[in-house]
Design a protein around this motif. Structure first.
Motif, PDB file in Angstrom:
ATOM      1  N   LEU A   1       0.903  -1.026  -0.135  1.00  0.00           N
ATOM      2  CA  LEU A   1      -0.144  -0.110   0.036  1.00  0.00           C
ATOM      3  C   LEU A   1       0.918   1.417  -0.164  1.00  0.00           C
ATOM      4  O   LEU A   1       1.964   0.958   0.715  1.00  0.00           O
ATOM      5  CB  LEU A   1      -0.785   0.040   1.079  1.00  0.00           C
ATOM      6  CG  LEU A   1      -1.971  -1.099   1.166  1.00  0.00           C
ATOM      7  CD1 LEU A   1      -2.565  -1.281   2.413  1.00  0.00           C
ATOM      8  CD2 LEU A   1      -2.983  -0.873   0.061  1.00  0.00           C
TER       9      LEU A   1
ATOM     10  N   VAL B   1      -6.920   4.492  -4.334  1.00  0.00           N
ATOM     11  CA  VAL B   1      -6.545   3.033  -3.794  1.00  0.00           C
ATOM     12  C   VAL B   1      -7.732   2.153  -4.037  1.00  0.00           C
ATOM     13  O   VAL B   1      -8.735   2.654  -3.429  1.00  0.00           O
ATOM     14  CB  VAL B   1      -5.896   3.173  -2.659  1.00  0.00           C
ATOM     15  CG1 VAL B   1      -5.472   1.668  -2.304  1.00  0.00           C
ATOM     16  CG2 VAL B   1      -4.505   3.969  -2.599  1.00  0.00           C
TER      17      VAL B   1
ATOM     18  N   HIS C   1      -4.596  -6.027  -2.938  1.00  0.00           N
ATOM     19  CA  HIS C   1      -4.334  -4.672  -3.412  1.00  0.00           C
ATOM     20  C   HIS C   1      -3.490  -4.910  -4.397  1.00  0.00           C
ATOM     21  O   HIS C   1      -2.335  -5.708  -4.273  1.00  0.00           O
ATOM     22  CB  HIS C   1      -3.598  -3.656  -2.067  1.00  0.00           C
ATOM     23  CG  HIS C   1      -3.209  -2.610  -2.841  1.00  0.00           C
ATOM     24  ND1 HIS C   1      -1.682  -2.254  -2.964  1.00  0.00           N
ATOM     25  CD2 HIS C   1      -3.654  -1.367  -3.192  1.00  0.00           C
ATOM     26  CE1 HIS C   1      -1.560  -1.032  -3.395  1.00  0.00           C
ATOM     27  NE2 HIS C   1      -2.862  -0.664  -3.691  1.00  0.00           N
TER      28      HIS C   1
ATOM     29  N   ALA D   1      -1.687   1.385  -6.533  1.00  0.00           N
ATOM     30  CA  ALA D   1      -2.444   2.820  -6.391  1.00  0.00           C
ATOM     31  C   ALA D   1      -2.661   3.417  -7.955  1.00  0.00           C
ATOM     32  O   ALA D   1      -1.905   3.141  -8.824  1.00  0.00           O
ATOM     33  CB  ALA D   1      -1.645   3.964  -5.840  1.00  0.00           C
TER      34      ALA D   1
END
Length: 104
Positions: A77, A87, A100, A103
């Motif tokens: 992150l 994000v 994830h 970004a």
């Protein structure tokens, strides 16, 4: 919390707990802030359903961004974010965590 947009207007040093079930979160400070902490919701609205998205939008830059309790799977992150970025994370029910990519 329904899955509509949730808006926060933090000051520097604020800790924002993301509400369970939130799908879109807008971080809208008055200006660039030096430090912000985002605390993960324990689970999404339906924890047995994989790939539920959670997108966090930033209207201003955040110099030092801390992610508390996310245990994100995948790419790291961001530790800071530029104005206008977002994000996106997705819930993985099998791994019981937030996935994830990167970004945007």
């Amino acid at each position: 919390v329904d899955e509509s947009r949730v808006i926060f207007t933090p000051l520097t040093g604020t800790n924002i707990p993301i509400p369970p079930g939130a799908a879109r979160v807008v971080i809208n400070p008055a200006a660039t802030i030096a430090a912000l902490t985002l605390t993960a919701p324990p689970v999404p609205s339906n924890p047995t359903n994989s790939m539920q998205p959670l997108t966090i939008y930033f209207t201003k830059a955040v110099t030092a961004l801390t992610w508390s309790g996310w245990a994100a799977i995948g790419a790291g992150l961001p530790s800071g974010i530029a104005i206008g970025n977002k994000v996106t994370l997705e819930w993985d029910a099998a791994l019981v965590g937030w996935f994830h990519g990167a970004a945007v």
